[in-house]
Design an enzyme around this catalytic site. Structure first.
Site, PDB file in Angstrom:
ATOM      1  N   SER A 110       0.843  -1.057   0.041  1.00 27.68           N
ATOM      2  CA  SER A 110       0.093  -0.055  -0.167  1.00 27.68           C
ATOM      3  C   SER A 110       0.759   1.219   0.078  1.00 27.68           C
ATOM      4  O   SER A 110       2.069   1.270   0.603  1.00 27.68           O
ATOM      5  CB  SER A 110      -0.996   0.018   1.215  1.00 27.68           C
ATOM      6  OG  SER A 110      -1.757  -1.058   1.462  1.00 27.68           O
TER       7      SER A 110
ATOM      8  N   GLU B 114      -3.816 -14.467   1.013  1.00 26.84           N
ATOM      9  CA  GLU B 114      -4.030 -13.827   2.159  1.00 26.84           C
ATOM     10  C   GLU B 114      -5.466 -14.173   2.763  1.00 26.84           C
ATOM     11  O   GLU B 114      -5.693 -14.038   4.116  1.00 26.84           O
ATOM     12  CB  GLU B 114      -3.710 -12.400   1.843  1.00 26.84           C
ATOM     13  CG  GLU B 114      -3.835 -11.141   3.115  1.00 26.84           C
ATOM     14  CD  GLU B 114      -3.560 -10.039   2.855  1.00 26.84           C
ATOM     15  OE1 GLU B 114      -3.300  -9.555   1.512  1.00 26.84           O
ATOM     16  OE2 GLU B 114      -3.599  -9.086   3.546  1.00 26.84           O
TER      17      GLU B 114
ATOM     18  N   SER C 160     -10.798  -4.338   1.697  1.00 28.87           N
ATOM     19  CA  SER C 160     -11.853  -3.656   2.496  1.00 28.87           C
ATOM     20  C   SER C 160     -13.262  -4.524   2.335  1.00 28.87           C
ATOM     21  O   SER C 160     -13.239  -5.124   1.398  1.00 28.87           O
ATOM     22  CB  SER C 160     -11.970  -2.311   2.188  1.00 28.87           C
ATOM     23  OG  SER C 160     -12.717  -2.119   1.101  1.00 28.87           O
ATOM     24  N   ASN C 161     -14.062  -4.496   3.471  1.00 31.30           N
ATOM     25  CA  ASN C 161     -15.192  -5.430   3.302  1.00 31.30           C
ATOM     26  C   ASN C 161     -16.085  -4.861   2.071  1.00 31.30           C
ATOM     27  O   ASN C 161     -16.849  -5.312   1.442  1.00 31.30           O
ATOM     28  CB  ASN C 161     -15.866  -5.213   4.691  1.00 31.30           C
ATOM     29  CG  ASN C 161     -15.337  -6.241   5.577  1.00 31.30           C
ATOM     30  OD1 ASN C 161     -14.275  -6.774   5.137  1.00 31.30           O
ATOM     31  ND2 ASN C 161     -15.983  -6.261   6.729  1.00 31.30           N
ATOM     32  N   GLU C 162     -16.020  -3.380   1.907  1.00 28.71           N
ATOM     33  CA  GLU C 162     -16.735  -2.903   0.627  1.00 28.71           C
ATOM     34  C   GLU C 162     -16.346  -3.535  -0.560  1.00 28.71           C
ATOM     35  O   GLU C 162     -17.159  -4.042  -1.406  1.00 28.71           O
ATOM     36  CB  GLU C 162     -16.557  -1.493   0.553  1.00 28.71           C
ATOM     37  CG  GLU C 162     -17.494  -0.581   1.471  1.00 28.71           C
ATOM     38  CD  GLU C 162     -16.467  -0.402   2.782  1.00 28.71           C
ATOM     39  OE1 GLU C 162     -15.330  -1.073   2.766  1.00 28.71           O
ATOM     40  OE2 GLU C 162     -17.137   0.227   3.649  1.00 28.71           O
TER      41      GLU C 162
END
Ligand code: FAD
Length: 391
Positions: free
Chosen positions: A129, A245, A376-378
């Site tokens: 990132s 992952e 991310s969950n989105e």
């Protein structure tokens, strides 16, 4: 689908249970059980104990320390470890860079890095990132320019978990800024973090802990042989790594343990030491969480049963989504149970308040991260919509 373990698998579970509860130091398991932060030495000691018994990297090729287990055995290993409060092998080593080197690395890289990675002689950090390149990872800007036998690296990584302990960092770097697609100009580079020009700067978090960092690269010279696989093919290796992952992302065992501890605390957390479990609202909340965890556990077993080709099943996104939601919900319940005592975050061991109440809020705050990292969950919802629901 069989919901009962075969006698062989039940025996395997017993074997794991016995190892984890008798061979990993009690003091380390107590630290995990209490929700306290592990030291670097404790994480290293635990992983070396597992590795000595061939239990640190079962997913790797057998030649490099892996085990020829079925997906169900790997699942049992993972669950029993969490149940016994054993720290999971460091993910950066065991499930991220290790499998990438084992699959795409040169023979020299395998020999040099894999044994040390399994044994945590090298502590790896993940340099993916960047500011403006998180979910949209392909927009990363850190560059590596070839100069003779070396790469010269410049740029910045962020959110580097436990980078303060890192010996080496595996990085995605842009090696062809002119590639027709952004994904095509990226390479996978291994960098020794003691190289001149590498700076690690801590990011202070709301829970008071120091878990993530920024890492800066200024004219860092990296030997050309540290490139994994082919130049400009790094995106393929990153996708392989991110797929791994997401395996084992639903921390069912650990969340069940947290919920069982919460129930035990609730039994005496009411006024004058009375039980809060008799409060219908608390009882309903606990029952709902227990049921949802059971459903998730069964879903995890279904995913395992369908992952026989070794590739992550698309439903692993459901596990990530639901697993992290439940983990966060349990931490919220613990804060509710602690009541006003949950305000005592930061109070030390000298406080009159029980340790679990003092740790309730920092744990709750810390676990907000779970729905962000690892995709991310989105973004998981987008994957579920596209690959499972066909929307
Ligand atoms: C505690 C922690 C530790 C981490 N450790 C590491 C590490 O060690 N190494 C490393 O390389 N990275 C690490 N990360 C980074 C992590 O992978 C990213 O934070 C994550 O990928 C999200 O990227 P972002 O933070 O840039 O948010 P953004 O991508 O900017 O997202 C912002 C918001 O927009 C939403 N969003 C973005 N894209 C979409 C989309 N397509 N559809 C719907 N919604 C979308 C996101 O879900 C989020 O809510 C860590 C992050 C955290 C929080």
């Amino acid at each position: 689908m069989r919901l009962e373990l075969s006698p062989e698998d039940a025996a395997f579970r017993e074997e794991m249970r016995t190892f984890f509860t008798t061979r990993v130091p009690q003091e380390i398991r107590d630290t995990v059980a209490a929700g306290r932060e592990l030291t670097k030495d404790q994480i290293v000691e635990s992983q070396r104990t597992l590795n000595a018994a061939g239990l640190a990297v079962p997913g790797w090729p057998v030649e490099w320390g892996g085990q020829d287990w079925t997906p169900l055995q790997r699942h049992i290993w993972h669950e029993e470890m969490q149940r016994a409060c054993v720290p999971l092998p460091l993910a950066f080593n065991a499930s991220m860079v290790g499998p990438v080197i084992a699959t795409f690395g040169s023979q020299e890289q395998k020999e040099r890095f894999l044994p040390a990675t399994a044994n945590l002689d090298i502590w790896w950090s993940q340099g993916f990132s960047e500011p403006d390149a998180g979910s949209d990872l392909a927009s990363l800007r850190t560059t590596a320019v070839r100069d003779g036998d070396e790469w010269v690296v410049n740029g910045q990584k962020t959110w580097t978990t436990l980078g303060q302990y890192g010996d080496w960092i595996f990085n995605l770097v842009r090696t062809d800024p002119d590639a027709p697609k952004r994904q095509q100009g990226i390479s996978f580079l291994l960098i020794d973090m003691s190289t001149p020009g590498v700076t690690v700067r801590p990011i202070e978090l709301i829970d008071g802990g120091h878990e993530v960092n920024e890492v800066f690269f200024e004219d860092v010279r990296v030997p050309a042989e540290n490139l994994v696989g082919e130049e400009n093919k790094g995106w393929d290796y990153a996708k392989f790594l991110l797929g791994n992952e997401r395996v084992g992302v639903a921390p069912v065992g650990a969340t069940k343990r947290m919920l069982a501890a919460a129930k035990a605390h609730a039994a005496t957390a009411g006024p004058g030491g009375t039980s809060l479990l008799e409060d219908p609202l608390v009882a309903a909340q606990v029952a709902e969480l227990e049921n949802e965890l059971l459903a998730l556990e069964l879903t995890a077993l279904r995913v395992v049963a369908h992952s026989t080709d070794g590739k992550p099943h698309p439903a692993s996104s459901v596990l990530k989504l639901k697993g992290t939601e439940l983990q966060q919900a349990v931490s919220e319940l613990v804060v509710d149970l602690a009541g006003p005592a949950s305000l005592a975050s930061g109070a030390g061991a000298g406080s009159d308040l029980p340790e679990w109440t003092r740790l309730a809020t920092p744990t709750y705050l810390n676990l907000r991260k779970a729905s962000i990292y690892g995709g991310s969950n989105e973004v998981q919802r987008q994957i579920i919509a596209g690959t499972i629901l066909g929307l």
